[in-house]
Design a protein around this motif. Sequence first.
Motif, PDB file in Angstrom:
ATOM      1  N   ASP A 151      -7.123  -7.891  -5.957  1.00 15.59           N
ATOM      2  CA  ASP A 151      -7.321  -7.064  -4.949  1.00 15.59           C
ATOM      3  C   ASP A 151      -7.293  -5.663  -5.748  1.00 15.59           C
ATOM      4  O   ASP A 151      -6.894  -5.244  -6.684  1.00 15.59           O
ATOM      5  CB  ASP A 151      -5.785  -6.907  -4.524  1.00 15.59           C
ATOM      6  CG  ASP A 151      -5.692  -5.830  -3.296  1.00 15.59           C
ATOM      7  OD1 ASP A 151      -5.685  -4.545  -3.600  1.00 15.59           O
ATOM      8  OD2 ASP A 151      -5.739  -6.365  -2.059  1.00 15.59           O
ATOM      9  N   ASN A 196       0.819  -1.250  -0.077  1.00  7.33           N
ATOM     10  CA  ASN A 196      -0.044  -0.073  -0.079  1.00  7.33           C
ATOM     11  C   ASN A 196       0.930   1.475  -0.098  1.00  7.33           C
ATOM     12  O   ASN A 196       1.969   1.144   0.088  1.00  7.33           O
ATOM     13  CB  ASN A 196      -0.919   0.000   1.071  1.00  7.33           C
ATOM     14  CG  ASN A 196      -0.119   0.229   2.585  1.00  7.33           C
ATOM     15  OD1 ASN A 196       0.717   0.296   2.564  1.00  7.33           O
ATOM     16  ND2 ASN A 196      -1.023  -0.367   3.613  1.00  7.33           N
ATOM     17  N   THR A 208      -6.506  -1.535  -2.376  1.00 10.92           N
ATOM     18  CA  THR A 208      -5.602  -1.511  -1.305  1.00 10.92           C
ATOM     19  C   THR A 208      -4.134  -1.647  -1.681  1.00 10.92           C
ATOM     20  O   THR A 208      -3.485  -1.323  -0.763  1.00 10.92           O
ATOM     21  CB  THR A 208      -6.007  -2.766  -0.365  1.00 10.92           C
ATOM     22  OG1 THR A 208      -5.586  -3.972  -1.022  1.00 10.92           O
ATOM     23  CG2 THR A 208      -7.264  -2.906   0.112  1.00 10.92           C
ATOM     24  N   VAL A 209      -4.016  -1.809  -2.829  1.00  7.49           N
ATOM     25  CA  VAL A 209      -2.541  -1.876  -3.269  1.00  7.49           C
ATOM     26  C   VAL A 209      -2.008  -0.525  -4.121  1.00  7.49           C
ATOM     27  O   VAL A 209      -2.949  -0.034  -5.132  1.00  7.49           O
ATOM     28  CB  VAL A 209      -2.208  -3.007  -4.420  1.00  7.49           C
ATOM     29  CG1 VAL A 209      -0.782  -3.212  -4.908  1.00  7.49           C
ATOM     30  CG2 VAL A 209      -2.565  -4.410  -3.545  1.00  7.49           C
ATOM     31  N   ARG A 211       0.638  -6.053   1.222  1.00  8.29           N
ATOM     32  CA  ARG A 211      -0.838  -6.472   1.296  1.00  8.29           C
ATOM     33  C   ARG A 211      -0.946  -7.592   1.123  1.00  8.29           C
ATOM     34  O   ARG A 211      -1.946  -8.689   1.300  1.00  8.29           O
ATOM     35  CB  ARG A 211      -1.698  -5.573   0.344  1.00  8.29           C
ATOM     36  CG  ARG A 211      -1.494  -4.103   0.620  1.00  8.29           C
ATOM     37  CD  ARG A 211      -2.117  -3.806   1.911  1.00  8.29           C
ATOM     38  NE  ARG A 211      -3.551  -4.342   1.901  1.00  8.29           N
ATOM     39  CZ  ARG A 211      -4.439  -4.534   3.158  1.00  8.29           C
ATOM     40  NH1 ARG A 211      -3.876  -3.801   4.187  1.00  8.29           N
ATOM     41  NH2 ARG A 211      -5.516  -4.818   3.046  1.00  8.29           N
TER      42      ARG A 211
END
Length: 251
Positions: free
Chosen positions: A186, A95, A189-190, A101
Motif C-alpha cells: 500500500d 488513513n 492511502t495509509v 485500509r
Amino acid sequence: MLQDRRGVSETIGFVLVFSLIVLTVGVVLTAGYGGLQDARDAERVNNAERAFDVFADNVEDITHHGAPSRGTEIRLAEATISSGPPTYLNVSGFNASGTNRFTTGNYSIDPVVYRAEDTRVRYSAGAVTRIQTDGAGMVEPPEFVLSQDHVIVPIIQLSVEEGAVSGSKTVLVRTERNIRRDVVDDSGTVDTLRLNISTPAPDPWEQYLERQGMNCTRLGAGGGERAKLTCTKPDVERVRVVWYQIRVSFS
C-alpha cells in the motif's frame, strides 16, 4: 610416661590435621563442582544462542535472498529442541481520518525452541529471544523495516514438524521455503500502522519496537507469557507485508 603422652599428642595432632585436610578438600570439591556445573550450563546456553544466530541468518537467506533451503547444526548438550507456544501477529493500516485500509488477520507463528532446564532460546517471527526465570532478552532482532517513508513487515510462519529431539546429540535443523506471498503493498492511502503481537517474550519485543519509533501499550498479564502488545507508528507513507511459510524438520 612422658613418652606415652607425646605419642598420644602426635596421634591427636595427626587426626586433626588429616580431618582438616579432608574437610578442606571436600569443601573445595563441592564448591568447585558447583561452579564448574554453572559454567558448563552457561556455556551450553551461550552456544545455543550462537547456533540460533546462524539459524536466523539461514532463514534470512531464504526470505531475503531467495535460497531454496538451508541447514543449521545445533548441539543439544542435554537439552531439547522442538516447537513451542506460538506468537500471534497481525498488522493493520489506517488513513488520516482513522478509517481502516487493511488488516492481515491473525497469524499464529510457531517457534523453534531450545530448552535447557529453566532457560529457553526461541526463534519466532524472525527474532531470537532468550527467556529465563529472571527475565527475557532479544538476542537477534527481526528483519522489520520501520522507517517513516517505508515499512516492511515480514511474517515468517514456520511449519515445524511434531515431536521433540533430546539428549546430547548434534541436530540438523533443516529449513525449506514453501510459500512467499505479498499480503499488503500500500502506498499513499495509509497514515498510521498498527501492529498487534502476543508473545512469551513481551519485554524484549516492546523494547525493540519502541527503539524503532513505535508507540506501544501492553494488555493482559503484565510481563506474563500471554501479554499482548499494541504498537502504532504514525505518518507512514508506504507499507508492505510479506508472508513466508517455511518448513522446519529435525534430523
